[in-house]
Design an enzyme around this catalytic site. Structure first.
Site, PDB file in Angstrom:
ATOM      1  N   TYR A 229       0.790  -1.266  -0.008  1.00  6.51           N
ATOM      2  CA  TYR A 229      -0.021  -0.033   0.057  1.00  6.51           C
ATOM      3  C   TYR A 229       1.029   1.142  -0.140  1.00  6.51           C
ATOM      4  CZ  TYR A 229      -4.021   3.057   1.068  1.00  6.51           C
ATOM      5  OH  TYR A 229      -4.946   4.085   1.082  1.00  6.51           O
TER       6      TYR A 229
ATOM      7  N   LYS B 179       1.093   3.800  -3.233  1.00  2.17           N
ATOM      8  CA  LYS B 179       0.586   5.257  -2.935  1.00  2.17           C
ATOM      9  C   LYS B 179       1.581   6.053  -3.176  1.00  2.17           C
ATOM     10  CE  LYS B 179      -3.987   4.407  -2.414  1.00  2.17           C
ATOM     11  NZ  LYS B 179      -4.744   5.020  -3.453  1.00  2.17           N
TER      12      LYS B 179
END
Length: 275
Positions: free
Chosen positions: A176, A180
């Site tokens: 993640y 991102k």
């Protein structure tokens, strides 16, 4: 439902959001629009008179959103498309369909994404690849496809949804955080490359936001809501409409000199070093 009730709903929804008159009659393409922050973005831009193209993989949520938007904002046009952002061919086709219907695309709210929390030593290659595919590759495919039309028209705004975890690290979030953070850097590259062509590209970087997904994690015991609130200086989670309001500002002429930035909205989480 009576016209009086429709007007009351529209008045309430419109009053919830700041008004940016320059967004009226523009066309916004929103990915991940069926729920959560994407759904709030649809309301926010509709309240400002923006016509909408909504994309999601869930047809039921899209049809529900279309019905609610038509009931509350009958003056705007709403196009719904079912596709996965990881399929570049489907993204190209969806973008072409939107441009054919509206004749232009003024705003891309590049919002679709997934969470990916797991101890790194237990993270399967398939889950790593899926997170990168959705959170990074899908964002790139959508930005590229839409920007081709924006460059031709000489204007446009792209807002990529990153995360505060694209700017700070946390354990058990390797896929993640990496995906991102890559969205943040992709945003900067696109901003400096496309600014001479009349485009602005920025990233939204939300912290913990009270969405249905978060509520599900809390109800199943996978997330400690009290601990999250205590850790956040603001003492609460964010609300989807707050991120949508930030998107309104960044898409408007008031943000005309903001480009290549990742705007963090996390209630002070990432500024606070205490654990």
């Amino acid at each position: 439902m009576s016209d009086h009730t429709i007007d009351a709903h529209a008045l309430h929804a419109t009053a919830k959001y700041k008004q940016f008159p320059d967004l009226a009659n523009q066309v916004a393409f929103i990915t991940g629009a069926g729920s959560g922050i994407g759904r709030a973005m649809a309301d926010a831009f509709a309240a400002n008179g923006t016509h909408l193209a909504l994309l999601d993989v869930n047809i039921e949520s899209l049809e529900r959103a279309r019905a609610e938007l038509h009931r509350t904002f009958p003056q705007i046009e709403v196009e719904c498309l079912v596709a996965s952002i990881v399929d570049e061919t489907a993204v190209e086709a969806a973008t072409a369909s939107i441009h054919a219907r509206f004749g232009r695309i003024d705003i891309l709210l590049n919002n679709a994404g997934i969470s990916a929390n797991r101890p790194t030593l237990e993270l399967p290659a398939q889950q790593w690849r899926h997170a990168i595919d959705v959170n990074l590759n899908g964002v790139f495919f959508c930005a590229q496809a839409v920007a081709r039309h924006m460059v031709a028209q000489g204007s446009g705004v792209i807002l990529n949804t990153a995360s505060m975890y694209g700017t700070v690290a946390a354990p058990e979030r390797a896929a993640y955080c990496a995906s991102k953070a890559a969205v943040v850097m992709l945003t900067k590259v696109l901003a400096v490359e496309w600014a001479p062509k009349g485009l602005r590209v920025n990233a939204l970087a939300p912290g913990y936001v009270h969405t249905a997904l978060v509520q599900e994690l809390v109800s199943t015991g996978r997330m400690d809501l009290a601990a999250l609130k205590k850790r956040t200086p603001a003492g609460r989670l964010g609300e989807p409409h707050e991120i949508a309001t930030l998107a309104l500002f960044l898409a408007s002429e008031h943000a005309a000199f903001i480009n290549g930035q990742a705007i963090v909205a996390d209630g002070g989480w990432s500024a606070y070093s205490y654990i």
